[in-house]
Design an enzyme around this catalytic site. Structure first.
Site, PDB file in Angstrom:
ATOM      1  CD1 TRP A 106       0.771  -0.474   3.056  1.00 37.63           C
ATOM      2  CD2 TRP A 106      -0.698   1.103   3.606  1.00 37.63           C
ATOM      3  NE1 TRP A 106       1.072  -0.060   4.329  1.00 37.63           N
ATOM      4  CE2 TRP A 106       0.180   0.911   4.700  1.00 37.63           C
ATOM      5  CE3 TRP A 106      -1.704   2.044   3.721  1.00 37.63           C
ATOM      6  CZ2 TRP A 106       0.080   1.635   5.889  1.00 37.63           C
ATOM      7  CZ3 TRP A 106      -1.802   2.770   4.918  1.00 37.63           C
ATOM      8  CH2 TRP A 106      -0.921   2.562   5.976  1.00 37.63           C
ATOM      9  CG  ASP A 107       4.808   0.758   1.494  1.00 40.06           C
ATOM     10  OD1 ASP A 107       3.873   0.075   1.933  1.00 40.06           O
ATOM     11  OD2 ASP A 107       5.963   0.696   1.949  1.00 40.06           O
TER      12      ASP A 107
ATOM     13  CD  GLU B  10       2.292  -4.675   8.941  1.00 39.90           C
ATOM     14  OE1 GLU B  10       3.432  -5.020   9.278  1.00 39.90           O
ATOM     15  OE2 GLU B  10       1.935  -4.520   7.758  1.00 39.90           O
TER      16      GLU B  10
ATOM     17  CE  LYS C 168       6.048  -2.776  11.599  1.00 41.46           C
ATOM     18  NZ  LYS C 168       5.771  -3.774  10.559  1.00 41.46           N
ATOM     19  CD  GLN C 169       2.689   0.636  10.092  1.00 44.82           C
ATOM     20  OE1 GLN C 169       3.229  -0.440  10.269  1.00 44.82           O
ATOM     21  NE2 GLN C 169       2.564   1.184   8.893  1.00 44.82           N
TER      22      GLN C 169
END
Ligand code: BGC
Length: 757
Positions: free
Chosen positions: A336-337, A476, A576-577
């Protein structure tokens, strides 16, 4: 000519060989060649990749970007002593990648252990003017005595992907005294690649060729008198033969002719031709900042260079790998980046490239439909990791527990489904920025309805409302949860836009319209609590927290997993993000400024930023919430992901998404660009350290340049354009200057949709 930064490798060190090999990659979107030294080092990983050339080497593997035979290596001996910076002494060092023309240069003065001193200057680039072309020069000067040099260079087929050999040799040939050619096929036979190199020394030499152990080499010996120089000029041509075209023989002959025609022009002319294309790119897209910290412009130029070098704009069957064309991390897969971190840059500078990237998904719909069907759903479920065929490429297992021998399953392919809605989000943004009706009628509508159909079938009915169960959001570290807010909101947006555009373009099927309307009415969209905070998922608030400072200090290294198992991390409020913050970034019109701020404040202490996709997003949301200094800290931390001092941060490739995020941070953060309900909004606020910011953009086919200072903004357009500036609608044609104070102290009264220019 425009002056653009150069990136400097500060000094030779065996520890940072691979980091700089990634950062100094020469690339043109078609091929990427790692910035390795010409001589070998045990720790050094050479790499040359063609966009889209993937192969699966065997059982338990997935397709990976094939590391091709190397043409950049030169083994030099000076009076019989091998040139290596690990022996003798080096007295001078310069190594840099010149972003203005994509040329990698090195200059060293080396004293061999026996005392002979030579200057070695090397240069190389991949051509922007002719994609298959890679040219290099390697010059040796005898500084204080006569020397005997031996050069060995050619095409080295011993390269592997971490030991996995993908290629079978089909043929090796030498033509005349200067040309070498090899042809290889991937073991499955699906791809063939032909590499042809023209090697010419500037002085007469004793030369012979050898073909041994997968290496085809030209070996030359030269006696050089003191003060004299000799240059090895090598021009290589790297191409794939498409199946069902010319025979391999005819194709190889054509490669030979193409190569010879190019080599005849010589290095300087070839470089000049490539530089012309680079210059056009820079003029069209370069973001310029006047900052107290010179590294800010370097970071922007670094991002711009790599965004151009990584993007296969020439080929819509290919997309952008998570580590670009700079290394083998993530096996060259597409995430998806691309749609969320990279596509916006293209959309707002080169929309044709954004279209090509979306066409990649469109052309891979068959794989996505099949994945949905295999899992019992309808529509299109795009693979979490994608390569060339559109099939799921996520490795089934990640790390192995070497005590138990058990492997850990990678859950992303099974449950990280938000990618589907991210692609739809990108399609909608493409429409907003381009108004490209032809695309929307065919690819756009198909992508939107197929992805929407997936969500409609993916939802589960619970007491009359629809929920989305068992997913992984962008964070994640939290797996298999119900009603991840990011996923639900993006899925809703996906279905809503599919219905809207299907109606707009007049082709809505009644059954789809009905199920979409029902989904929109009944899908559970968690609401912010009394403090404005949105729960990341159904159980998130019930989990305990942990002081993360120790792990945040080593963000990116996933050190939490050294202290806690994944299962334990899953049961705590540890991100994580960016996840909810990511949602407020992607759908800004859904949340008030207070809600964005509340979520930033709540989630930041709980986020380690162990993914390179995280800090920049926190920065942009902070900027939008009126916190430019906080945003600047995040932005600079994001720039450090590849450019920072950690010698191993980028060993297996740069972080493509983080590169896109450098641009996003400047444009969406500090220039305050957002797209709300299809309209362009600008709300610039510069951090203290920035005196000015210049951003060239493209919107609805109109070229627009923003020149921003702390006090005002000058907008220059090629045609009339209306947009929102600090919350008020303005119409611009030509050039217009607006003082910030006039907007913020209400000189223009309440918001109006009429032109005030
Ligand atoms: C991140 C993903 C990202 C992938 C590739 C992972 O570490 O969690 O969001 O897509 O890296 O960059």
């Amino acid at each position: 000519m425009l002056t653009v930064s150069t990136l400097i490798d500060p000094g030779f060190s065996p520890h940072s060989l691979n980091k700089y090999a990634s950062l100094l990659t020469t690339g043109n979107g078609y091929m990427g060649v790692r910035g390795t030294h010409e001589e070998d080092y045990t720790q050094q990983t050479r790499g040359m990749y063609l966009a889209g050339l993937y192969h699966c080497a065997g059982r338990g593997e997935t397709n990976e970007l094939v590391n091709l035979p190397d043409v950049t290596g030169v083994q030099l001996e000076v009076n019989g002593e091998p040139f290596t910076l690990l022996s003798g002494q080096f007295e001078h060092w310069l190594r840099e990648l010149d972003f203005s023309c994509g040329e990698l240069r090195r200059e060293v003065i080396w004293r061999a252990p026996s005392g002979a001193r030579v200057r070695i200057v090397s240069r190389r680039f991949t051509s922007m003017a002719q994609h298959p072309l890679l040219a290099m020069q390697f010059t040796v000067t005898a500084l204080d005595r006569d020397v005997t040099l031996s050069f060995s260079s050619g095409i080295d087929g011993t390269q592997t992907n971490s030991g996995r050999q993908h290629l079978d040799e089909l043929s090796l040939r030498v033509f005349g005294q200067q040309v070498l050619q090899g042809a290889w096929a991937t073991q499955s036979g699906s791809h063939e690649v032909v590499i042809t190199s023209h090697c010419q020394l500037s002085q007469p030499a004793d030369s012979c060729f050898t073909a041994k152990n997968r290496r085809l080499m030209q070996n030359s010996v030269i006696n050089l008198t003191v003060g004299d120089s000799v240059t090895l000029e090598k021009v290589s041509w790297v191409v794939q033969r498409q199946p069902d075209t010319l025979s391999l023989d005819t194709f190889s002959r054509r490669c030979l002719n193409d190569l010879q025609a190019s080599a005849a022009q010589g290095y300087e002319a070839l470089r000049a031709a490539s530089q012309v294309v680079w210059q056009q790119e820079w003029v069209k897209c370069r973001v310029v900042v006047d900052s107290r910290d010179a590294r800010d412009q370097l970071a922007l130029d670094f991002a711009h260079y790599h965004l151009a070098a990584m993007t296969p704009a020439h080929d819509e069957r290919t997309s952008i790998a998570a580590k670009a064309l700079t290394g083998e991390g993530y096996k060259g897969h597409v995430f998806w980046d691309t749609e969320v971190f990279l596509l916006p840059y293209h959309l707002l500078t080169n929309p044709e490239t954004a279209r090509s990237l979306l066409r990649y998904r469109y052309l891979n719909l068959a794989g996505a439909r099949e994945k949905a069907r295999r899992n019992g759903w309808h529509g299109a479920l795009f693979p979490w990791e994608s390569a060339q065929s559109g099939q799921e490429e996520t490795p089934e297992f990640a790390a192995i527990n070497i005590r138990t021998g058990l492997r850990q399953k990678v859950a992303s392919a099974l449950a990280e489904h938000h990618l589907v809605a991210d692609i739809a989000w990108a399609v909608v943004n493409y429409w907003y920025a381009t108004q490209d009706e032809a695309f929307m009628r065919e690819e756009g509508i198909t992508l939107l309805t197929e992805t929407a159909t997936f969500w409609i079938s993916r939802a589960t009915e619970v007491n009359g409302r629809l929920e989305i169960h068992d997913v992984i959001g962008p964070d994640e570290y939290t797996e298999h949860v119900n009603n991840n807010a990011f996923t639900n909101y993006l899925a809703w947006h996906n279905v809503e836009k599919a219905l809207h555009f299907a109606r707009q373009f007049g082709d809505v099927k009644p059954a789809f319209a009905q199920s979409a309307a029902d989904f929109l009415q009944r899908l559970w969209l968690p609401k912010p609590d009394e403090h404005g905070v949105l729960a990341q998922d159904d159980t998130f608030f019930s989990k305990p927290t942990l002081d993360l400072s120790k792990y945040k200090a080593k963000a990116g290294k996933q050190t939490i997993l050294l202290d806690y198992s994944r299962a334990e991390v899953n049961e705590m409020q540890i991100l994580k993000q960016a996840d909810v913050v990511m949602l407020t970034y992607m759908l800004p019109e859904r949340f008030s400024a207070e809600e964005c701020l509340a979520n930033l404040a709540y989630y930041e202490p709980r986020t380690i930023h162990d993914s390179s996709l995280s800090k920049a997003i926190h920065g942009i949301v902070a900027a939008r919430c009126g916190q430019p200094e906080e945003a600047y800290r995040f932005w600079q931390a994001g720039c450090e992901i590849d450019l920072g001092e950690d010698p191993h941060s980028s060993d297996d490739g740069i972080h493509a998404a983080a590169t896109g995020a450098i641009w996003l941070g400047a444009v969406q953060g500090f220039a305050g660009l957002s797209v709300c309900d299809g309209e362009l909004h600008l709300s610039p606020t510069l951090p203290e350290a920035w005196r000015s910011l210049r951003v060239p953009l493209c919107w609805h086919g109109v070229r627009l340049v923003l020149d921003i200072t702390a006090d005002d903004i000058v907008l220059t357009t090629t045609q009339a354009l209306s947009l929102w500036l600090w919350g008020r609608k303005v119409c611009i044609e030509g050039e217009a200057r607006y003082a910030r104070s006039d907007f913020l102290n209400g000189k223009f009264g309440t918001a109006t949709s009429e032109g005030i220019a």
